[in-house]
Structure formats: structure tokens, C-alpha cells
Design a protein around this motif. Sequence first.
Motif, PDB file in Angstrom:
ATOM      1  N   GLU A 324      -0.199  -0.607  10.947  1.00 44.25           N
ATOM      2  CA  GLU A 324       0.186  -0.274   9.611  1.00 44.25           C
ATOM      3  C   GLU A 324      -0.517   0.950   8.993  1.00 44.25           C
ATOM      4  N   TRP A 336       3.573   2.378   2.179  1.00 43.52           N
ATOM      5  CA  TRP A 336       3.069   1.875   3.141  1.00 43.52           C
ATOM      6  C   TRP A 336       4.082   1.429   4.177  1.00 43.52           C
ATOM      7  N   ARG A 338       4.904  -0.311   8.377  1.00 43.73           N
ATOM      8  CA  ARG A 338       4.661  -1.067   9.516  1.00 43.73           C
ATOM      9  C   ARG A 338       5.239  -0.261  10.833  1.00 43.73           C
ATOM     10  N   LYS A 365       3.009  -4.948   0.641  1.00 45.90           N
ATOM     11  CA  LYS A 365       1.604  -4.653   0.461  1.00 45.90           C
ATOM     12  C   LYS A 365       1.132  -5.077  -0.957  1.00 45.90           C
TER      13      LYS A 365
END
Length: 764
Positions: A324, A336, A338, A365
Motif C-alpha cells: 500500500e 491511497w 493497494r 484508509k
Amino acid sequence: MKRIGFGVKGKILFMAILMAFATASIVFHRILHVSPIFMHFFYIPIIFACIWWRWKGIWVAVFLALNVLFCHLFYDCAFASVYDVAQPVMFILVALIIINLRTGLVKAEEETDQAFHEIGQIFRTTRNGLRVIDRDFNMIRFNDAFLKLSGLNEKEATGKKCFDAFSCPPDCHTPRCVLRRILEGEDIVECETEAKHSEGSRIFCTLTATPLRGTEGEIIGIVEDIKDITERRLWEERLRSSEERYRSFVKGIGGIAYQCDMDYSPIFFHGAIEQITGYTEDEFNAGAPRLVQIIHRDDIRRVYKNSRNVCKPPDFPCIPYEQEYRIVRKDGQIRWVREYIQNACDHSGNPRTIQGILYDITDQKETEDALQKSEEKFMHAQKMEAIGRLAGGIAHDFNNILTIIMGNTDLLLDKVKDHSLLCDIEEIHRAGERAASLVSRILTFSRKQMIQPKVLDFTALLAETGKLIRRIIGEDIRLTVRLDPDLFRVKADPGQMDQAIMNLVVNARDAMPNGGDLTIRVENVMLDRDQCKAIPDARPGRSVRLSVEDTGTGMDKALLDHIFEPFFTTKMQGEGTGLGLSTVYGIVKQHEGWINVYSKPGYGSTFEIYLPAISQMPATGQKKTPSLEAFQGSGERVLVVEDDEGVRRFTKKALEANGYAVFEASSALEAFSIYEREHGDFELVLSDVVLPDINGVQFADQILARDPDLPVILCSGYANVKSQWPLIHERHFRFIKKPYSAYELLRTIKEETDSKKVKTKQDV
């Protein structure tokens, strides 16, 4: 018709024919005296036969023409007899010449026929479908492959129009028709098209058309080369459909699927690229930017290291890896993501490409951060509550002890006349007062301190405390006080608000050992729901914000997490109690407000207290303190209910010494027994809030059920849930806060007994 060549028999036959015509010519000329000119009419069938035989006829026609010319030259001349002799010879010579020339021509003709045969064989056996179309759209020739491709037999195809036998929509009968384009001058036409089988099924094919020219170079039709690509097109459609399903799948899961070479040059990027990164799919596939170029600079080193490790054989095999990190969108927004990354390896296990999927997890997040903050806040609240309960319990016991100490020193001060003893007793009393102040601060933190809220005007409050603040902070700190002109009113305990301000001022002063600026600001604020999300415990609506801002050393996050904990201090041992900010926290919470802190090392700190606003105006005027002489009793009977023996003895001693008759009980049950025994003959009841059997409010209710006019005074070091503090205010019970002095005790009892006497007289 098939052309006949000159074999041995053919040569003998041809020679015999020529000799026969030569002999006939002589006989007719000599015997019948027919002119040679007319004799040549016998050659007319020969001429026609030669023309029918084509190549042979050409040379025989030449021979006959020479023969006619020869007759004209030698007939009726002196050498006419020569004609009779020369004509057969000429026939033989010319025949021999013709035979020799024709032998070569026949050989060339046979080679030509062989070439035509080979070309025809190629035309018939070629794998692609071939057909020849004239200018009128008629199919004049076709091969077996075309018949198989179209599903027609030779009989069905012969003589049919091209568009009836094997149509290729949508170009048929349009300006884009292949034949029309060739007739308009194009040398070659290539295209992919869809045709119909005779049974109606679709056939995909590539068509290459070239002009068919005549002997003079004119276009007399076209030759079409048709290649069946149906299977390829079906595979392409399946591949396209598979790719569309893949794209739809990637788009549906809201991610980005990608493949790069080992230098992170893009091979392909698909999915929600623009939604996640702000860049278009074309920009990514063109390598502007590369994926590594949008990774947040604080994460790039870690991400690059992890990615290289995943792709480095043989220690790191071709297995998936998850990580991440943050990316910077095209518009500068930070998101953010992943990433599931894996390298694609060859048969030897060496990585060739990097492939992966990216998901936007910003919302997740944010939810996790909010949950973590909520958990931290909950844990902090639990910790503060546990500490508060412990502190409150200790403070309750301390208040009982301090009540005994301070009350008895008050009694001693009235009795002792020795100056040296008086000084010692006063020192004990002052120590008790300091201890009572410390306990009060502990109770304030634990939110069990009794408050007396009033409609508060901050302008008046700061005007009174301003001089004291300046004395506390010293001359090297510049003080600025800024107040909104029309501040909202709040309901608060003035003493506790004053203590909260002073604690924050002292904290700011200690953070600026070399001087600085201290700003106290009070202003009206209107918070909405979005603003409340950024401030712990905040509620929307009108509020008054009290800010204390300094330019001191500031605090990091580690300190901010502990500043409101009791006994937590950054000062040297012996320089602070660690109760200053925790007391402020308790005061704010007890007033149903909230507090927020902004701080950064080297940039100072700002403490913001929010108190809910009210519409009520502050009351004016002050109560006069009655004189001590008025506190003496005149034999009034008082029932004292107190479970602490020391407090009970002091209370009894103080009241009896000042003219009251005291009956003491250690529990509610004992008190009821005394009450029944004395037939309820009491002018006042003084009871602790917390009793061993029932709480003081319940006891008071039961006493008042027997005598509604009996004054009841409740006392306690704090009011917790067990003592039902809200009911004390609701029932308007008189209350004394522990630790109380003899003066406070006598004054309160005197006021209640006098009030009862006045009421009794009015009833009479």
C-alpha cells in the motif's frame, strides 16, 4: 476448336492434296484449254479449308497467292511451257517450306498449350477462391475453391452475376464496388469484407481484385482472389470479446490492471485509470507519466525497493506481493492505493515483465483512520474515566479527612489564646486549605466537583483576571486579549472558568522561558457538521471559543496524546503537579464543552475551549455575607447522618459548641430509628450523600414524606452516579461541599433554621 499439328501422316496428306491440285491445274489448262486465272477458282475450297485450319491455312493462302502471281507472269509468253513444268515443282518446294516452318510453329504452339494447361491447373487447384468477372458482372471463370467457398456447384455458378452468386455486402451495387473501382482506374483493390454462403451463413474473407486486360490492353473484366478468413475473424472476435470482458471486469472492480517491462515502461494499462489517477488511459499507455512518477515522494523509496525485490530472481520467485502506498493525482490530490504485483517469468524462471492491479483504498484508509482515532479516543476516554474514578474515590476520602482537620482547627482557633499555639494551628489550617485546593482540582478532573453554573460574561471575567494574568506571566511575555464585541453568553461556574484560564496561562508561560507572545482570544463561532468532524467531541451550533495561544516550544504528537492525563508533566521533578491541564479538561467536560489543541515543535501551542452558547443574560448584584454573630444556635435539634466517624464527631462538636442539640447516626436505618424515637422532633437534618445502606437523596425523600416542612441539608465531597447529583438540583436541596469549615457549616444551618422559623410564623 483444337488446332491440328503436322505429324507424319499429316505431312503426306498435305503433300498429296497439293500435288493433286497441281495435276488438276495442268490437265484443265492443257486439255480443256482453261485459263490458269480461272483455274484458281478451284483453290477457293482449299483457301476456306486452310482458313478453317488457321495456322496451316495462312501458309497455304500464301502459296496460292504466289501461284496466282506466277500465272500472271508466265502465261501467254514465250516461256509458257515453263509454267507447266515449274508449277508442280513450285508446289513441292513451297509445300516443303511450309511443312518445315509449320513444324517449328507447332512446337511453339504445343509449348503454349502446355503453359495454358499449367496456368489452368494452377487456377483450378489454388487454395484461395478465384473468379473472373466481365464488365457486365458475369462470372466467366472460377475455380473449385471458389465453388467450395460459395457453396455453389459449377452449373449454378456458370453465367450468374457476381452479386447473385457470392455477394459481398455492403459494397455491392455501390460506388465502392470492386469492379467499378477497377474500371475507374485502380490497379489493385484489397479489402476485408463479409459475404454470404449459399446456405445463408456468414463468410469473412479478404478480397484482392486486379484488372483483366484484352489484347490491346483494355480492361475487359477483373480477377478476384478471395481468401477465407472466417476462422481468424471468429478468433479475433472471441479475443476482442474476451478483452472487452476483461476490461469490463477490471472497470467493474474499480481498479487498474497493468503490465510493464522490467524498466517500468508501459506495455498496457486498463481500467479506472482516470478515476484513480486523473490521467487518461492513452497518457498512461504512452508512458507519460510512468507509474513510478506518480508515487508519493515519501513512499517511492519503499515501493521501489519492494517492487525490485519481488522481481529479483532467484531469491524472490514469481509470486504475488501486496503493498500500500500513496499516489499524487494529476490535480495534486493524494490518494491511497493497494497494489497486487507479480512478475511474469519465462520457462527458466527469469522475470520478463511486471504485472499488477491497483485499487483505490482512500475511503477505506480514511475509515480505518477514523476508526483508529475513535478507538484511541475511546481508550483514552476509558483511561481518563478510570483515572477519574480512582482520583474521585481518593478525593472523597481526603475530603472527609480534610473536613475533620480544617473543622477542628477552626474550633481550636476560637478556643486557644496562646499566640505560639495559634501560629501552629493557623499553619495547620493553611496546609488543610492547600490540600483542599489540590483535592478540588482532582475532583474537577474527574468531573465530580460540585459546580455552581451562572450566566457568564467573558468580557467581565477577563477584565477581573487580566491584572492577575499580567503578574503571573512576567514582563518578558507580551499579552494580547481580543474579545468579540457581542459575545454569546454561556452558563458556567465563574470560579472554575477562571481556574481553567489561569491554568492555560501558566502552561503557556512555562512553555516560553525566554519570553514571547501570549494571546487570549474569545470569539463567537458557528460550527457545522463538517467542521465538527475535525474537532473531537464537537457539536454543531452556536458556541463561544476561548483560545490561549503562545509562541513557546510547542509539542509533538507523543506529548499531545498525554497532556490531559493527571500527574503527567514535562517539567522537572518538584516543579509541577501534572494536574494543570487535566483540571482544565475536567472543567470543560463538566460544563458540557470540548477542548482542542494545535501544537508543533518550535511553533508554539494553541488551546481552544468551546462552550455551548445560551440566550440568557447574566444576573447582576451580589449577596451580602452575614456576620458570624448570627450563626449561633438557640437549642435547635439537629439530626446528623454521617458514616465517617471523624467527620461525625467534628460536626457534633462544632454544632454543640454553638448552641445546637445534636443527634448523630452512622446510617439511614439508625437515623430513622432516632427519628421515630424522638417522634420527629427536629428542626433540621444534615446528611451525607453517600451512606452505607441508601443514598442521601432517598433518605431525604423518606424523611420529607414524614415531615414535608423539615429542612434537609446534604453534603458530600463529590456527586457521582450513585448519589444522583441531578436530583439534588431538581429537588432544590441545600448542599454543602466537603471539606467544609465550621464557619460554612454554622452559616448554612443557621440560614436553614431561620428560614424555617420565618415560614412557621407566616403559616401561623
